[in-house]
Design a protein around this motif. Sequence first.
Motif, short mmCIF file in Angstrom:
data_model
loop_
_atom_site.label_atom_id
_atom_site.label_comp_id
_atom_site.label_asym_id
_atom_site.label_seq_id
_atom_site.Cartn_x
_atom_site.Cartn_y
_atom_site.Cartn_z
N ALA A 177 -13.18 31.43 -9.81
CA ALA A 177 -13.62 32.41 -10.80
C ALA A 177 -12.95 32.18 -12.15
CB ALA A 177 -13.34 33.83 -10.30
N LYS A 178 -11.64 31.91 -12.13
CA LYS A 178 -10.90 31.69 -13.38
C LYS A 178 -11.04 30.25 -13.88
CE LYS A 178 -7.37 35.16 -12.52
NZ LYS A 178 -5.93 35.40 -12.29
N LYS A 179 -11.51 29.36 -12.99
CA LYS A 179 -11.67 27.94 -13.30
C LYS A 179 -10.33 27.28 -13.66
CE LYS A 179 -16.45 28.58 -14.75
NZ LYS A 179 -16.49 30.03 -14.61
N THR A 180 -9.30 27.69 -12.93
CA THR A 180 -7.98 27.09 -13.09
C THR A 180 -7.52 26.56 -11.73
OG1 THR A 180 -6.88 29.21 -12.73
CG2 THR A 180 -7.30 28.57 -15.02
N GLY A 181 -6.71 25.52 -11.78
CA GLY A 181 -6.27 24.94 -10.52
C GLY A 181 -4.95 24.22 -10.65
N ARG A 182 -4.54 23.68 -9.53
CA ARG A 182 -3.29 22.92 -9.45
C ARG A 182 -3.49 21.80 -8.45
NH1 ARG A 182 1.46 21.63 -11.73
NH2 ARG A 182 2.97 21.01 -10.18
N LEU A 183 -3.01 20.62 -8.79
CA LEU A 183 -3.01 19.54 -7.81
C LEU A 183 -1.59 19.03 -7.65
CD1 LEU A 183 -2.82 16.35 -8.98
CD2 LEU A 183 -5.05 16.93 -9.81
N GLU A 184 -1.26 18.70 -6.41
CA GLU A 184 0.06 18.16 -6.06
C GLU A 184 -0.19 16.84 -5.35
OE1 GLU A 184 3.09 19.89 -6.41
OE2 GLU A 184 2.19 21.71 -7.23
N VAL A 185 0.56 15.82 -5.73
CA VAL A 185 0.40 14.49 -5.15
C VAL A 185 1.71 14.08 -4.50
CG1 VAL A 185 -0.20 12.08 -5.60
CG2 VAL A 185 -1.23 13.89 -6.99
N ASP A 186 1.65 13.80 -3.20
CA ASP A 186 2.82 13.35 -2.46
C ASP A 186 2.64 11.86 -2.20
OD1 ASP A 186 4.91 12.84 -0.72
OD2 ASP A 186 4.17 14.14 0.88
N LEU A 187 3.44 11.05 -2.88
CA LEU A 187 3.43 9.60 -2.68
C LEU A 187 4.45 9.32 -1.59
CD1 LEU A 187 3.53 8.72 -6.47
CD2 LEU A 187 1.53 8.63 -4.99
N ARG A 188 3.96 9.16 -0.37
CA ARG A 188 4.83 9.03 0.81
C ARG A 188 5.85 7.91 0.63
NH1 ARG A 188 2.76 12.29 5.18
NH2 ARG A 188 2.28 14.14 3.97
N ASP A 225 0.82 -1.21 0.00
CA ASP A 225 0.00 0.00 0.00
C ASP A 225 0.85 1.26 0.00
OD1 ASP A 225 -2.21 -1.60 0.06
OD2 ASP A 225 -2.58 -1.35 2.20
N ILE A 226 0.26 2.32 -0.53
CA ILE A 226 0.94 3.62 -0.59
C ILE A 226 0.05 4.65 0.11
CG2 ILE A 226 1.79 5.44 -2.13
CD1 ILE A 226 2.09 3.31 -4.30
N THR A 227 0.67 5.43 0.97
CA THR A 227 -0.03 6.56 1.58
C THR A 227 0.17 7.76 0.68
OG1 THR A 227 0.26 5.70 3.80
CG2 THR A 227 -0.21 8.05 3.61
N ILE A 228 -0.93 8.41 0.34
CA ILE A 228 -0.90 9.54 -0.60
C ILE A 228 -1.50 10.76 0.09
CG2 ILE A 228 -1.81 10.40 -2.80
CD1 ILE A 228 -1.95 7.34 -3.61
N VAL A 229 -0.84 11.89 -0.09
CA VAL A 229 -1.41 13.16 0.34
C VAL A 229 -1.57 13.99 -0.93
CG1 VAL A 229 -1.11 15.26 1.69
CG2 VAL A 229 -0.38 13.07 2.64
N GLN A 230 -2.82 14.35 -1.20
CA GLN A 230 -3.10 15.14 -2.41
C GLN A 230 -3.67 16.48 -2.01
OE1 GLN A 230 -4.92 13.19 -5.76
NE2 GLN A 230 -6.01 15.05 -6.36
N GLU A 231 -3.13 17.53 -2.61
CA GLU A 231 -3.65 18.87 -2.39
C GLU A 231 -4.18 19.41 -3.71
OE1 GLU A 231 -2.12 23.33 -1.25
OE2 GLU A 231 -1.32 21.65 -0.10
N ASP A 232 -5.42 19.86 -3.69
CA ASP A 232 -6.05 20.49 -4.84
C ASP A 232 -6.31 21.94 -4.49
OD1 ASP A 232 -7.51 18.26 -6.96
OD2 ASP A 232 -6.72 17.53 -5.06
N ARG A 233 -5.96 22.85 -5.41
CA ARG A 233 -6.23 24.28 -5.25
C ARG A 233 -6.93 24.77 -6.52
NH1 ARG A 233 -0.86 23.77 -4.14
NH2 ARG A 233 -0.25 24.89 -6.01
#
Length: 163
Positions: A87-98, A75-83
């Motif tokens: 209004a602009k409908k743009t974002g960024r996601l970062e995935v930390d595969l521990r 198993d893998i522990t994952i921490v994902q952050e979505d921003r």
Amino acid sequence: MKHEQKQTFDKPPETVIRMFGDRRYFERKYELLGFRDIEVLEHEAAGDRFRIRVRYTAGADIPLPDFARKFVSGDITIVQEDRWDLAKKTGRLEVDLRGLPVKVGADMALVGLGKGGAANTLSWDVRCSIPLVGGKLEKLLLADIEAKADADLAASRKILADY
């Protein structure tokens, strides 16, 4: 290593971004995808800004060559952050595969399609710092992202029906 992926929806961008800016969407999606130990670590919704950090456990279910087994076992522990800038409908996601020496992220842009639909384009960037085998591990991770894309999109479309 870079890769582009497009998710299409049958509702307008205003409806889809409302879903992407909802904490419950992320919790439901991770549950539908079969992840375990889902925990929202942080959550902020202020004006046009939305941010969420979630930790969950996923099985390493891709066939791994011998060189990769020492990095990924079980198993893998994952921490994902979505921003999102709602209004602009743009974002960024970062995935930390521990425990893995990789950086995984994607820029996201949600746009309208004809007939009231929407498309979210994810521009992935996967980097591995291990000499000699880093490129191979990047390819494996991108293949895993691509393999799971259909299930992720199906879960999102199912949840979108409630918006």
